[in-house]
Write a protein that holds these residues in place. Structure first.
Motif, mmCIF file in Angstrom:
data_model
loop_
_atom_site.group_PDB
_atom_site.id
_atom_site.type_symbol
_atom_site.label_atom_id
_atom_site.label_comp_id
_atom_site.label_asym_id
_atom_site.label_seq_id
_atom_site.Cartn_x
_atom_site.Cartn_y
_atom_site.Cartn_z
ATOM 1 N N ARG A 1 0.836 -1.207 0.000
ATOM 2 C CA ARG A 1 0.000 0.000 0.000
ATOM 3 C C ARG A 1 0.868 1.253 0.000
ATOM 4 O O ARG A 1 0.603 2.210 -0.722
ATOM 5 N N ASN A 2 1.930 1.256 0.800
ATOM 6 C CA ASN A 2 2.837 2.403 0.852
ATOM 7 C C ASN A 2 3.567 2.605 -0.473
ATOM 8 O O ASN A 2 3.813 3.747 -0.880
ATOM 9 N N HIS A 3 3.906 1.510 -1.149
ATOM 10 C CA HIS A 3 4.523 1.627 -2.482
ATOM 11 C C HIS A 3 3.563 2.289 -3.467
ATOM 12 O O HIS A 3 3.969 3.118 -4.289
ATOM 13 N N ALA B 1 2.107 9.640 -5.367
ATOM 14 C CA ALA B 1 2.614 10.966 -5.005
ATOM 15 C C ALA B 1 3.553 11.494 -6.090
ATOM 16 O O ALA B 1 3.451 12.652 -6.505
ATOM 17 N N LYS B 2 4.446 10.651 -6.550
ATOM 18 C CA LYS B 2 5.377 11.050 -7.616
ATOM 19 C C LYS B 2 4.604 11.430 -8.880
ATOM 20 O O LYS B 2 4.861 12.469 -9.494
ATOM 21 N N ALA B 3 3.640 10.600 -9.247
ATOM 22 C CA ALA B 3 2.860 10.838 -10.467
ATOM 23 C C ALA B 3 1.992 12.089 -10.353
ATOM 24 O O ALA B 3 1.955 12.912 -11.278
ATOM 25 N N PHE B 4 1.291 12.262 -9.235
ATOM 26 C CA PHE B 4 0.416 13.428 -9.063
ATOM 27 C C PHE B 4 1.226 14.716 -8.991
ATOM 28 O O PHE B 4 0.805 15.755 -9.498
ATOM 29 N N ARG B 5 2.373 14.687 -8.321
ATOM 30 C CA ARG B 5 3.227 15.868 -8.236
ATOM 31 C C ARG B 5 3.709 16.302 -9.619
ATOM 32 O O ARG B 5 3.890 17.485 -9.874
ATOM 33 N N THR B 6 3.932 15.335 -10.482
ATOM 34 C CA THR B 6 4.490 15.626 -11.799
ATOM 35 C C THR B 6 3.419 15.922 -12.844
ATOM 36 O O THR B 6 3.596 16.833 -13.660
ATOM 37 N N HIS B 7 2.304 15.179 -12.810
ATOM 38 C CA HIS B 7 1.323 15.265 -13.891
ATOM 39 C C HIS B 7 -0.082 15.654 -13.450
ATOM 40 O O HIS B 7 -0.974 15.752 -14.295
ATOM 41 N N MET C 1 0.127 1.974 -10.597
ATOM 42 C CA MET C 1 0.477 0.608 -10.193
ATOM 43 C C MET C 1 1.786 0.165 -10.842
ATOM 44 O O MET C 1 2.616 -0.476 -10.197
ATOM 45 N N LYS C 2 1.983 0.517 -12.097
ATOM 46 C CA LYS C 2 3.242 0.179 -12.774
ATOM 47 C C LYS C 2 4.410 0.861 -12.063
ATOM 48 O O LYS C 2 5.463 0.252 -11.871
ATOM 49 N N GLY C 3 4.219 2.122 -11.650
ATOM 50 C CA GLY C 3 5.255 2.838 -10.914
ATOM 51 C C GLY C 3 5.591 2.191 -9.585
ATOM 52 O O GLY C 3 6.701 2.339 -9.071
ATOM 53 N N LEU D 1 3.665 -3.038 -9.688
ATOM 54 C CA LEU D 1 2.528 -3.950 -9.506
ATOM 55 C C LEU D 1 1.629 -3.920 -10.738
ATOM 56 O O LEU D 1 1.737 -3.032 -11.577
ATOM 57 N N THR D 2 0.730 -4.873 -10.793
ATOM 58 C CA THR D 2 -0.258 -4.883 -11.873
ATOM 59 C C THR D 2 -1.511 -4.137 -11.420
ATOM 60 O O THR D 2 -1.796 -4.022 -10.221
ATOM 61 N N HIS D 3 -2.261 -3.659 -12.391
ATOM 62 C CA HIS D 3 -3.469 -2.884 -12.125
ATOM 63 C C HIS D 3 -4.500 -3.657 -11.303
ATOM 64 O O HIS D 3 -5.202 -3.094 -10.467
ATOM 65 N N GLY D 4 -4.574 -4.944 -11.508
ATOM 66 C CA GLY D 4 -5.584 -5.766 -10.847
ATOM 67 C C GLY D 4 -5.542 -5.733 -9.335
ATOM 68 O O GLY D 4 -6.564 -5.928 -8.676
#
Length: 193
Positions: free
Chosen positions: A12-14, A20-26, A37-39, A42-45
């Protein structure tokens, strides 16, 4: 074979760290759950075994990101405090510096989301509001200024970073940061308790 104790929390923390990285950037709307999930490796499922929906992830990510920023700024304050510069001046210089402007993936989430947050769900807006209030309290206490000056200081800092990141002219961006640092320090001086 069962997962070790604490595995689900670690995963969950991952996910939150990746978000956080994705939202901060995009921003929020431009990022899909599969990207997050890829970041996280993990898989989307597996997303829905950790979160009800994207809104819940956004809320928890805002809390994580503000905590992360406050921890980073506290380290800056503690490390750079000396006779010539107060803790808040060190924080202002860092927050309104080119490194913070340019490293969006680890920077403050407030300027990154401020332009789109009003268009998201009420639940997310409430979470953003709580985190902004928490950040204002942190900065106000660090600066030892009254609440009104704290509002002005944080508004100036967040707005300056948002504008400095938005413009295409690097000199103009640097000039915005410099003007923001000067104004922020004046706000601290006039708002002291």
């Amino acid at each position: 074979m069962p997962y070790p104790k604490g595995h689900k929390l670690k995963v969950r923390n991952h996910i939150i760290t990746s978000a956080a990285k994705a939202f901060r950037t995009h921003g929020v709307r431009n990022i899909s759950l599969p990207h997050i999930m890829k970041g996280a490796g993990l898989t989307h499922g597996g997303f829905y075994s950790h979160f009800e929906n994207k809104d819940q992830l956004v809320k928890e990510t805002c809390h994580f990101a503000i905590s992360d920023t406050m921890e980073m700024l506290q380290k800056v304050a503690d490390k750079n405090k000396n006779e010539d510069q107060s803790a808040i001046e060190a924080v202002i210089d860092f927050y309104l510096g080119s490194l913070h402007r340019d490293q969006t993936e680890v920077g403050c989430i407030l300027p990154a989301l401020s332009g789109e947050i009003s268009q998201l769900s009420e639940e997310i807006r409430q979470a953003y509001t709580r985190e902004l209030q928490r950040f204002i309290t942190f900065i106000t206490e660090l600066a030892e200024i009254d609440t009104s000056a704290g509002y002005a200081l944080v508004s100036s800092m967040v707005g300056t970073v948002a504008l400095a990141r938005a413009v295409s002219d690097s000199k103009f961006s640097d000039d915005l940061l410099q003007a923001g640092r000067t104004q922020a320090k004046q706000t601290v001086n006039t708002g002291s308790k």
